[in-house]
Enzyme design. Structure first.
Site, PDB file in Angstrom:
ATOM      1  N   THR A 176      -8.955  -0.365   1.835  1.00  0.00           N
ATOM      2  CA  THR A 176      -8.130   0.844   1.553  1.00  0.00           C
ATOM      3  C   THR A 176      -7.503   0.878   0.329  1.00  0.00           C
ATOM      4  O   THR A 176      -7.416  -0.181  -0.505  1.00  0.00           O
ATOM      5  CB  THR A 176      -6.763   0.910   2.362  1.00  0.00           C
ATOM      6  OG1 THR A 176      -5.982   2.144   2.113  1.00  0.00           O
ATOM      7  CG2 THR A 176      -6.219  -0.202   2.898  1.00  0.00           C
ATOM      8  N   SER A 221       2.605  -1.323   4.067  1.00  0.00           N
ATOM      9  CA  SER A 221       2.683  -1.498   5.635  1.00  0.00           C
ATOM     10  C   SER A 221       1.930  -2.689   5.852  1.00  0.00           C
ATOM     11  O   SER A 221       1.250  -3.366   5.137  1.00  0.00           O
ATOM     12  CB  SER A 221       2.388  -0.349   6.243  1.00  0.00           C
ATOM     13  OG  SER A 221       0.870  -0.178   6.165  1.00  0.00           O
ATOM     14  N   TYR A 233      -0.049  -2.934   8.171  1.00  0.00           N
ATOM     15  CA  TYR A 233      -1.569  -2.335   8.085  1.00  0.00           C
ATOM     16  C   TYR A 233      -2.204  -2.626   6.983  1.00  0.00           C
ATOM     17  O   TYR A 233      -3.207  -3.279   6.724  1.00  0.00           O
ATOM     18  CB  TYR A 233      -1.719  -1.088   8.819  1.00  0.00           C
ATOM     19  CG  TYR A 233      -2.806  -0.486   8.162  1.00  0.00           C
ATOM     20  CD1 TYR A 233      -4.312  -0.877   8.717  1.00  0.00           C
ATOM     21  CD2 TYR A 233      -2.918   0.481   7.228  1.00  0.00           C
ATOM     22  CE1 TYR A 233      -5.304  -0.137   8.320  1.00  0.00           C
ATOM     23  CE2 TYR A 233      -4.356   1.128   6.569  1.00  0.00           C
ATOM     24  CZ  TYR A 233      -5.289   0.602   7.176  1.00  0.00           C
ATOM     25  OH  TYR A 233      -6.696   1.257   6.598  1.00  0.00           O
ATOM     26  N   HIS A 234      -1.535  -2.093   5.860  1.00  0.00           N
ATOM     27  CA  HIS A 234      -2.351  -2.377   4.447  1.00  0.00           C
ATOM     28  C   HIS A 234      -2.285  -3.637   4.183  1.00  0.00           C
ATOM     29  O   HIS A 234      -3.270  -4.131   3.503  1.00  0.00           O
ATOM     30  CB  HIS A 234      -1.587  -1.427   3.579  1.00  0.00           C
ATOM     31  CG  HIS A 234      -1.489   0.110   3.566  1.00  0.00           C
ATOM     32  ND1 HIS A 234      -0.535   0.861   4.321  1.00  0.00           N
ATOM     33  CD2 HIS A 234      -2.521   0.942   3.393  1.00  0.00           C
ATOM     34  CE1 HIS A 234      -0.979   2.061   4.237  1.00  0.00           C
ATOM     35  NE2 HIS A 234      -2.245   2.040   3.438  1.00  0.00           N
ATOM     36  N   LYS A 271      -5.295  -5.648   5.240  1.00  0.00           N
ATOM     37  CA  LYS A 271      -6.652  -5.287   4.420  1.00  0.00           C
ATOM     38  C   LYS A 271      -6.411  -6.044   3.165  1.00  0.00           C
ATOM     39  O   LYS A 271      -7.567  -6.574   2.791  1.00  0.00           O
ATOM     40  CB  LYS A 271      -6.595  -3.873   4.145  1.00  0.00           C
ATOM     41  CG  LYS A 271      -6.942  -2.684   5.292  1.00  0.00           C
ATOM     42  CD  LYS A 271      -8.160  -2.691   5.819  1.00  0.00           C
ATOM     43  CE  LYS A 271      -8.317  -1.589   6.912  1.00  0.00           C
ATOM     44  NZ  LYS A 271      -9.802  -1.480   7.151  1.00  0.00           N
TER      45      LYS A 271
END
Lengths: 392, 392
Positions: free
Chosen positions: A145, A180, A182-183, A186
């Site tokens: 991302t 975050s 989530y980020h 990645k």
């Protein structure tokens, strides 16, 4: 080419699977169907109910006479399953979407942060080890991302940057400051994959993707039951998709904070184009390649205005509300990411226009009665209390 | 000050706990005793058998009349345990060593790579969430590693670097290119902790530590049963400790490859000094601070020669063998890391000298009959086959 799509039941995975199948490739999809459970957990649902994966595969076969293979299983929890898939299918390309994809979901609390990083990071570790064991020459096309970079005050290069320092220089991984858990997952993936390429000679393309919008592709349009999951809720919906649904629903478009947050965006159809270009043009053996995958940069405020104007043409009087930002992020900042690599491979961007937004609005209007307002406003906050310390 | 030591049964954690207790702080140690199991799993053992943690705590109390509290539990698998410890003990400083600490262990295969990242990354996520919930003003002192940086061709700054690029500049996290799944887990931790500081206003010091050597501290010398785990095997032993044991055993010192690999090193006693300085000088609220924690840079070849020379003075005729490097790493490279921050706080390095090596050799000689040669030679390879592709 034998193309394995990990996460083939998802918003992007399913259209990608059909696209490669339509192009004549030998496609297998893998999914654990977890996204449907996560969506249920936050009391959300796609705009139109999503047929089961097996049903869609059957419809695909009926409509096109092509076959997509399928294996249901969990790549993070069941490495034997992963190894068996790689051993038996012998993929030449592996398109890896099989991750928990929502920043707000990862910020619900401890358990969701841990589950997100466990699922994403350990799942990708299993994939890397399965590739090493069974298909060391395959090409991993991994969805990352643009959020990995955060919003640095310098131009964002594609994965690496030439750093000059005290009279010396080196080409180093671009520094990461994501927003975050989530980020962050990645970012961790990117470091792990880079290492696997350096050490084992695997080949990978890390696609740092912007925010995807759109509802249809050439293949989803072949039959209504070939649709992909269109999410518009605060947890799994992306900005433009959410704004379009709000415009149709007659509720204000909710911009988080000042709306000066700039991001890279791209059309769902361009996601397919980018993934295809990356797959058809593999890197050299042992290469870890990073492409920034977006076509345009907008601020969230600009995006809302674009939707507002397109909606007006269709007779919708969409208001824009600036609501308190549930995230901690810079709301005014420099943002200049590069995306030369995919353009050089032949990417022809389908830029966002009012016309395209109108097409989306019309499509959404067909399902207007199904819109659930209650799921659109954000309930997950990056910090529960009022900010007392500045984010730095 | 209430100081919580996570990983208090380990090579560094135990001496740290005693040191803070001796300084008059209120200390609690937490450990799941996993290190003892991992050591058993690779058929290794510390040079001298390690008394149980509870036994050492009892001896500490008898010798010093000071008490160290203890909680046995797993910070990665049992978040309720972690939350309870933070809620009840209310630490002002948290020294976090509770991680799988071996690069070779993480490279044994898939399960060990996954277990290492699961244990380290998810354990630290639990700690961050427990701090947020129960002690948001506490200071996290987290043990990282100099190995997070890899060996870039530019000077290694402390955690952040001012990058100038296309006429703009920003202070960004120093780019990371680590050399094992273990080192990667520390990179992931650093990114997660940095985020928690930015978002929640937690305060942390990330100590990117070099390779630690040494067997004794002021506190271990108070009583033989207060010793710390001295590992010399290929999986858990560090370079200098291993060389010293080989010299005493009369077997060649095994340098991996050319031996031009340069690393930062420090004495076990200086680890305690650094952790104490970081703890006594906390960062501002919300700050994420990175210190490079080493006192000297040597190549592995130089290190072996230092041991060889010191050993000669004691009558040991130590040979140096260059064996095939089980790791994938640059064997000749630029290496210039900074370590100004801890020096500025008052660190007084105890530099490596032949005299100090002699002290270690004499101490090891007392246990010469317990040395197990079979555990010293490396059996874990970063890549099983002969290298066919260059590491880049």
């Amino acid at each position: 080419m034998r193309v394995l799509i990990l996460g083939g039941d998802g918003y992007l995975g399913w259209p990608t699977a059909m696209h490669f199948s339509q192009l004549g490739h030998d496609v297998m999809v893998v999914d654990n169907l977890a996204k449907r459970q996560w969506e249920a957990e936050v009391d959300g649902a796609p705009l139109e109910p999503l047929p089961t994966l097996r049903h869609r595969l059957r419809v695909w076969n009926e409509v096109t006479s092509k076959e997509i293979a399928v294996a249901i299983g969990d790549i993070a929890d069941n490495h034997r399953f992963v190894y068996r898939v790689f051993e038996e299918f012998q993929p030449e390309a592996v398109v890896h979407y099989a991750e928990q994809p929502s920043a707000p979901y990862s910020m619900i609390g401890r358990d969701h942060a841990v589950d997100t990083q466990r699922n994403n990071v350990l799942g990708t570790l299993n994939v890397l080890h399965a590739m090493k064991r069974h298909t060391p020459d395959a090409h991993l096309v991994k969805l990352g991302t643009m959020g990995e970079y955060g919003t640095p005050n310098i131009d964002i290069e594609e994965g690496f940057i030439e750093v000059e320092h005290n009279g010396r220089s080196d080409r180093l991984p671009f520094p990461k400051a994501p927003g975050s858990f989530y980020h962050l997952s990645k970012v961790h993936d990117s470091h792990n994959i880079h290492f696997a390429c350096r050490i084992w000679g695997l080949s990978a393309t890390d696609l740092n993707q912007g925010v995807v919008y759109g509802i249809a592709t050439n293949e989803t349009e072949l039959h209504p039951e070939l649709r992909t999951a269109f999410h518009y809720d605060a947890v799994f919906g992306t900005a433009l998709n959410r704004f379009c649904v709000q415009a149709v629903a007659g509720t204000p478009l909710t911009v988080y904070g000042a709306g000066g947050q700039k991001r890279g965006f791209l059309n769902l159809r361009d996601t397919l184009q980018c993934v295809r270009l990356a797959t058809e043009n593999p890197p050299d053996p042992g290469d870890f390649r990073v492409f920034n995958q977006f076509t345009e940069v907008f601020s969230v405020g600009e995006l809302a205005e674009t939707v507002q104007q397109a909606a007006a043409k269709l007779g919708y009087d969409a208001q824009i509300d600036h609501i308190e930002n549930p995230r901690i992020e810079a709301e005014e900042h420099y943002y200049n990411p590069r995306n030369d690599a995919l353009l050089a491979l032949g990417l022809e961007p389908r830029l966002l226009s009012e016309e395209l937004v109108e097409t989306m609005l019309l499509k959404i209007a067909e399902s207007a009665d199904k819109i659930d307002h209650a799921t659109i406003l954000p309930r997950v906050r990056w910090r529960e209390d009022a900010p007392t310390r500045a984010a730095s």
